[in-house]
Design a protein around this motif. Structure first.
Motif, short mmCIF file in Angstrom:
data_model
loop_
_atom_site.label_atom_id
_atom_site.label_comp_id
_atom_site.label_asym_id
_atom_site.label_seq_id
_atom_site.Cartn_x
_atom_site.Cartn_y
_atom_site.Cartn_z
N ALA A 144 0.85 -1.19 0.00
CA ALA A 144 0.00 0.00 0.00
C ALA A 144 0.89 1.24 0.00
O ALA A 144 2.01 1.20 0.51
CB ALA A 144 -0.90 0.01 1.22
N PRO A 145 0.39 2.36 -0.53
CA PRO A 145 1.20 3.57 -0.50
C PRO A 145 1.35 4.13 0.92
O PRO A 145 2.38 4.73 1.23
CB PRO A 145 0.45 4.55 -1.40
CG PRO A 145 -0.93 4.02 -1.49
CD PRO A 145 -0.84 2.54 -1.29
N LYS A 146 0.33 3.92 1.75
CA LYS A 146 0.40 4.40 3.14
C LYS A 146 -0.24 3.36 4.05
O LYS A 146 -1.36 2.92 3.80
CB LYS A 146 -0.33 5.73 3.29
CG LYS A 146 -0.29 6.28 4.70
CD LYS A 146 -1.06 7.57 4.83
CE LYS A 146 -1.08 8.02 6.28
NZ LYS A 146 -1.95 9.18 6.47
N VAL A 147 0.46 3.01 5.11
CA VAL A 147 -0.04 2.05 6.10
C VAL A 147 -0.03 2.71 7.46
O VAL A 147 0.99 3.24 7.90
CB VAL A 147 0.83 0.77 6.14
CG1 VAL A 147 0.38 -0.16 7.25
CG2 VAL A 147 0.78 0.05 4.80
N LEU A 157 6.23 -6.41 3.84
CA LEU A 157 5.60 -5.09 3.85
C LEU A 157 6.27 -4.20 2.83
O LEU A 157 7.47 -3.97 2.88
CB LEU A 157 5.71 -4.46 5.25
CG LEU A 157 5.22 -3.02 5.38
CD1 LEU A 157 3.73 -2.93 5.09
CD2 LEU A 157 5.54 -2.48 6.76
N ILE A 158 5.46 -3.71 1.89
CA ILE A 158 5.94 -2.74 0.91
C ILE A 158 4.99 -1.55 0.98
O ILE A 158 3.81 -1.66 0.63
CB ILE A 158 5.97 -3.34 -0.52
CG1 ILE A 158 6.90 -4.55 -0.57
CG2 ILE A 158 6.40 -2.27 -1.52
CD1 ILE A 158 6.90 -5.31 -1.86
N ALA A 159 5.49 -0.44 1.50
CA ALA A 159 4.67 0.75 1.69
C ALA A 159 5.50 2.00 1.48
O ALA A 159 6.69 2.03 1.81
CB ALA A 159 4.07 0.76 3.09
N GLY A 160 4.87 3.03 0.92
CA GLY A 160 5.55 4.31 0.75
C GLY A 160 5.76 5.01 2.09
O GLY A 160 6.79 5.62 2.32
N LYS A 161 4.77 4.88 2.98
CA LYS A 161 4.84 5.53 4.28
C LYS A 161 4.17 4.62 5.31
O LYS A 161 3.10 4.09 5.06
CB LYS A 161 4.13 6.88 4.23
CG LYS A 161 4.19 7.67 5.51
CD LYS A 161 3.52 9.02 5.35
CE LYS A 161 3.62 9.81 6.63
NZ LYS A 161 2.94 11.10 6.52
N VAL A 162 4.80 4.47 6.46
CA VAL A 162 4.25 3.65 7.54
C VAL A 162 4.16 4.50 8.79
O VAL A 162 5.14 5.13 9.20
CB VAL A 162 5.13 2.40 7.82
CG1 VAL A 162 4.58 1.61 8.98
CG2 VAL A 162 5.24 1.54 6.57
N GLU A 163 2.96 4.50 9.39
CA GLU A 163 2.75 5.22 10.65
C GLU A 163 2.27 4.23 11.69
O GLU A 163 1.43 3.37 11.39
CB GLU A 163 1.70 6.32 10.47
CG GLU A 163 2.11 7.43 9.54
CD GLU A 163 1.01 8.46 9.34
OE1 GLU A 163 -0.11 8.25 9.84
OE2 GLU A 163 1.27 9.46 8.67
N GLY A 164 2.76 4.34 12.91
CA GLY A 164 2.30 3.49 13.98
C GLY A 164 3.16 2.26 14.18
O GLY A 164 4.30 2.21 13.73
N GLU A 165 2.59 1.28 14.86
CA GLU A 165 3.30 0.05 15.23
C GLU A 165 2.96 -1.08 14.27
O GLU A 165 1.87 -1.62 14.32
CB GLU A 165 2.89 -0.38 16.64
CG GLU A 165 3.03 0.69 17.69
CD GLU A 165 2.26 0.31 18.95
OE1 GLU A 165 2.06 -0.88 19.21
OE2 GLU A 165 1.85 1.23 19.66
N VAL A 166 3.89 -1.41 13.42
CA VAL A 166 3.72 -2.57 12.55
C VAL A 166 5.05 -3.32 12.52
O VAL A 166 6.09 -2.75 12.23
CB VAL A 166 3.24 -2.18 11.12
CG1 VAL A 166 4.23 -1.29 10.43
CG2 VAL A 166 2.96 -3.41 10.28
N GLY A 167 4.97 -4.57 12.87
CA GLY A 167 6.17 -5.40 12.84
C GLY A 167 6.24 -6.11 11.49
O GLY A 167 5.33 -6.82 11.11
N ALA A 168 7.31 -5.91 10.77
CA ALA A 168 7.48 -6.55 9.46
C ALA A 168 8.69 -7.46 9.52
O ALA A 168 9.77 -7.05 9.95
CB ALA A 168 7.66 -5.50 8.37
#
Length: 196
Positions: A144-147, A157-168
């Motif tokens: 996704a472009p933003k997670v 995980l492939i994302a342009g921007k990640v906010e918050g707690e995500v363990g990849a």
């Protein structure tokens, strides 16, 4: 009932089954139909093969495929959904294609959406053109472009921007390396198996 029901009004059934149904509104309780084509469809504790409509609601029910503007699932299961909006609670979906997908305490195989929201839900693959939100959710592959995530995880995980707690487990670079190594190992294993 005949094999093909074609009615311009409403159909309401309880404890019965039908063949193919075309009507304005279809309501089935503890029964089923083969194919349903109606503006409004509501199935409770029943099932259908193919459902096509504007608004489709399944409660403790299942369907092979649904094509609709809005799909609401409550404790149900569907193999394939194509809709503008999918709202699933305690449900299972194999493939969901939608503009907006909202899953709550649900499981999915593939979620393809413009926007996706997984709340205490999991999916094998989530591909979103727009923002994706996970709250205590997870995915094997998330693109996704933003997670935006809270207490969530993804293997790839492939994302342009990640906010918050995500363990990849694998970010973009590690995922690419893993893919190359896995591909080479699979090719070698196939080559060895062919020699025998």
């Amino acid at each position: 009932m005949t094999e093909k029901e074609n009615m311009s009004g409403d159909i309401s059934l309880k404890n019965k089954g039908l063949g193919d149904v075309t009507a304005n509104n279809v309501s089935i309780k503890q029964g089923g139909a083969h194919d349903i084509d109606a503006a409004q469809v509501e199935i409770t504790m029943g099932g259908a093969n193919r459902v096509k409509g504007e608004q489709v609601t399944l409660r403790q029910s299942g369907a092979q495929s649904i094509q609709a503007e809005q799909v609401t699932l409550r404790q149900g299961g569907v193999v394939q959904i194509k809709a503008e909006t999918v709202n699933a609670t305690q449900a299972g979906v194999v493939v969901s294609r939608s503009t907006q997908a909202m899953l709550s305490t649900s499981q999915a195989g593939f979620v393809l959406a413009d926007q996706a929201n997984l709340d205490q839900s999991a999916a094998r693959v989530v591909i979103s053109k727009g923002p994706t939100t996970l709250d205590q959710g997870g995915a094997v592959m998330l693109i996704a472009p933003k997670v935006t995530a809270r207490n969530s995880g993804a293997v790839f995980l492939i994302a342009g921007k990640v906010e918050g707690e995500v363990g990849a487990l694998f970010g973009p670079q590690a995922a690419a390396v893993f893919g190359v190594v896995f591909g080479v190992a699979a090719a070698l294993a196939l080559r060895l198996m062919r020699r025998k």
